[in-house]
Design a protein around this motif. Structure first.
Motif, PDB file in Angstrom:
ATOM      1  N   TYR A 187       0.840  -1.202   0.000  1.00 23.98           N
ATOM      2  CA  TYR A 187       0.000   0.000   0.000  1.00 23.98           C
ATOM      3  C   TYR A 187       0.869   1.243   0.000  1.00 23.98           C
ATOM      4  CZ  TYR A 187       1.121   0.385   4.974  1.00 23.98           C
ATOM      5  OH  TYR A 187       1.782   0.500   6.167  1.00 23.98           O
ATOM      6  N   SER A 207      -3.712   4.216  -1.303  1.00 28.60           N
ATOM      7  CA  SER A 207      -3.980   3.275  -2.395  1.00 28.60           C
ATOM      8  C   SER A 207      -3.274   1.968  -2.055  1.00 28.60           C
ATOM      9  CB  SER A 207      -3.487   3.813  -3.749  1.00 28.60           C
ATOM     10  OG  SER A 207      -2.088   3.991  -3.734  1.00 28.60           O
ATOM     11  N   ARG A 209      -2.558  -2.462  -3.492  1.00 27.95           N
ATOM     12  CA  ARG A 209      -2.482  -3.368  -4.630  1.00 27.95           C
ATOM     13  C   ARG A 209      -2.652  -4.819  -4.181  1.00 27.95           C
ATOM     14  NH1 ARG A 209       0.244   0.986  -5.288  1.00 27.95           N
ATOM     15  NH2 ARG A 209       1.745   0.381  -3.676  1.00 27.95           N
ATOM     16  N   TRP A 210      -3.054  -5.656  -5.134  1.00 22.74           N
ATOM     17  CA  TRP A 210      -3.204  -7.090  -4.889  1.00 22.74           C
ATOM     18  C   TRP A 210      -3.055  -7.847  -6.193  1.00 22.74           C
ATOM     19  CZ3 TRP A 210      -7.108  -3.591  -5.291  1.00 22.74           C
ATOM     20  CH2 TRP A 210      -8.128  -3.857  -6.194  1.00 22.74           C
ATOM     21  N   GLN A 274      -1.780  -7.922 -11.779  1.00 22.76           N
ATOM     22  CA  GLN A 274      -1.815  -7.153 -10.533  1.00 22.76           C
ATOM     23  C   GLN A 274      -2.858  -6.046 -10.644  1.00 22.76           C
ATOM     24  OE1 GLN A 274       1.353  -4.246  -9.071  1.00 22.76           O
ATOM     25  NE2 GLN A 274       1.641  -5.913  -7.590  1.00 22.76           N
ATOM     26  N   SER A 276      -4.818  -2.592  -8.712  1.00 21.20           N
ATOM     27  CA  SER A 276      -4.587  -1.509  -7.768  1.00 21.20           C
ATOM     28  C   SER A 276      -5.886  -0.751  -7.527  1.00 21.20           C
ATOM     29  CB  SER A 276      -3.507  -0.548  -8.275  1.00 21.20           C
ATOM     30  OG  SER A 276      -3.910   0.045  -9.494  1.00 21.20           O
ATOM     31  N   SER A 277      -6.018  -0.218  -6.337  1.00 20.20           N
ATOM     32  CA  SER A 277      -7.204   0.554  -5.990  1.00 20.20           C
ATOM     33  C   SER A 277      -7.084   1.963  -6.548  1.00 20.20           C
ATOM     34  CB  SER A 277      -7.350   0.625  -4.467  1.00 20.20           C
ATOM     35  OG  SER A 277      -6.375   1.503  -3.930  1.00 20.20           O
TER      36      SER A 277
END
Length: 364
Positions: A187, A207, A209-210, A274, A276-277
């Motif tokens: 993050y 923000s 990520r995952w 991947q 990301s928000s």
């Protein structure tokens, strides 16, 4: 009788010729204005008459007839401590209920459906996993049917069905809990100073990520909030004393593109990549922020204390995703065609959906 409408007309002529010229032009102008205005008034009167006729002459038998339907809203997850089911009903447009405020349903950031007006407490609500069934009792304070998960655990990968009946009407819905919790890999968190009319304030920007689970159809929702402790002050005017009570609150991040696909994402054509928000923003919890929420009569002895940031990633089923996206579509563009709200309910309206949630805590 339509009254006569007169108009005056003056030309810029030399004084010696003004009377003759004005006498020649004025009758023609008056006649032209009279015919034009009479025509406009005639059209307006005809329009008003036709509108009144349209309303008054349609027989009641020609009006559309619809029946009241049961509605249900419920989101279940293995991470929840309570199963909540909100039950209500629709009101036909041309019915004895049409003059009443009706039903007001609001979906909060925590997915708890709040009904501000109507309460439907006479239904029988049953949830089942195929082997075991349990009836949910009605909670009059929360105006929902609820049950602690200790009495009926919600497990990842399991399929659950929901049945609601009031003796005359019934509805059914089912959903499957996503089997996987998807962890947040990393993050980014920073702060920025914002200057406004009330002074300078600190805004948090977040923000994270995952990694998508490859080979599966996945739907995601991002959420985040700050957990904080604050004081609520009560004054006893008779005894001239104050009592300060500590409470816990949540301050949610707002996503910069929450009305697009940013807060709700799926892995169509992005399998195994991947994610990301969007960037989330919220004011930092301080004394000024709490004062805007809690109208304390006197200043508390203890100020607010942050307990940490909670970053949430929901791996949702398709029902959850499609329902929330259809709700967002109502607000995306006010000039667009009205869109239908998604429902997976048979015999009624609403949604019964699920998610599997992962949490990452950032301590202060």
């Amino acid at each position: 009788m339509i009254p006569t409408i007169k108009a005056t007309f003056t030309t810029m002529l030399p004084a010696q010729g003004r009377a003759a010229k004005a006498g020649h032009l004025r009758p023609q102008f008056r006649l032209y204005m009279s015919h034009s205005l009479v025509g406009i008034l005639f059209l307006l009167l005809m329009g008003m008459s036709s509108c009144e006729t349209l309303v008054n002459t349609i027989p009641e038998s020609k009006l559309p007839r619809t029946e009241s339907q049961l509605t249900v809203f419920s989101f279940i997850s293995p991470q929840d401590t309570i199963i909540r089911v909100k039950v209500s009903q629709t009101y036909p447009l041309f019915s004895e209920y049409s003059s009443s405020p009706g039903t007001s349903l609001v979906i909060s950031d925590g997915d708890t459906v709040v009904n501000n007006i109507d309460s439907f407490a006479t239904a029988t609500v049953v949830i089942s996993d195929g082997a075991t069934s349990v009836t949910l009792p009605y909670d009059s304070r929360e105006q929902v049917y609820s049950l602690p998960v200790q009495r009926f655990p919600i497990k990842a990968g399991m399929t659950y069905s929901l049945t609601v009946t009031d003796g005359k009407r019934s509805l059914q819905a089912s959903c499957t809990i996503p089997p996987d919790q998807v962890p947040i890999t990393n993050y980014t968190l920073d702060t920025t100073l914002i200057t406004s009319f009330t002074g300078r304030d600190t805004t948090l920007r977040l923000s994270f990520r995952w990694n998508d689970i490859a080979g599966k159809e996945n739907y995601y929702r991002v959420r985040a909030y700050e957990l904080f402790e604050y004081s609520e002050v009560n004054v006893d005017s008779i005894l001239q004393t104050t009592r300060e009570t500590r409470k816990v609150g949540r301050s949610y991040f707002r996503w910069t593109d929450a009305f697009s696909s940013g807060a709700f994402q799926n892995d169509t054509n992005l399998d195994g990549t991947q994610f990301s928000s969007p960037q989330g923003r919220k004011p930092r919890v301080n004394a000024q922020y709490v004062e805007s929420l809690v109208n304390n009569p006197v200043k508390p002895r203890r100020g607010p204390v942050s307990k940490g940031l909670y970053l949430l990633l929901l791996n949702t089923d398709s029902h959850y995703y499609r329902f929330h996206r259809s709700v967002q579509a109502q607000d995306d563009n006010p000039f667009s065609e009205p869109a239908l709200i998604y429902t997976n309910v048979t015999g009624g309206l609403g949604v019964f959906a699920s998610y599997n949630q992962s949490v990452r805590v950032v301590r202060p």
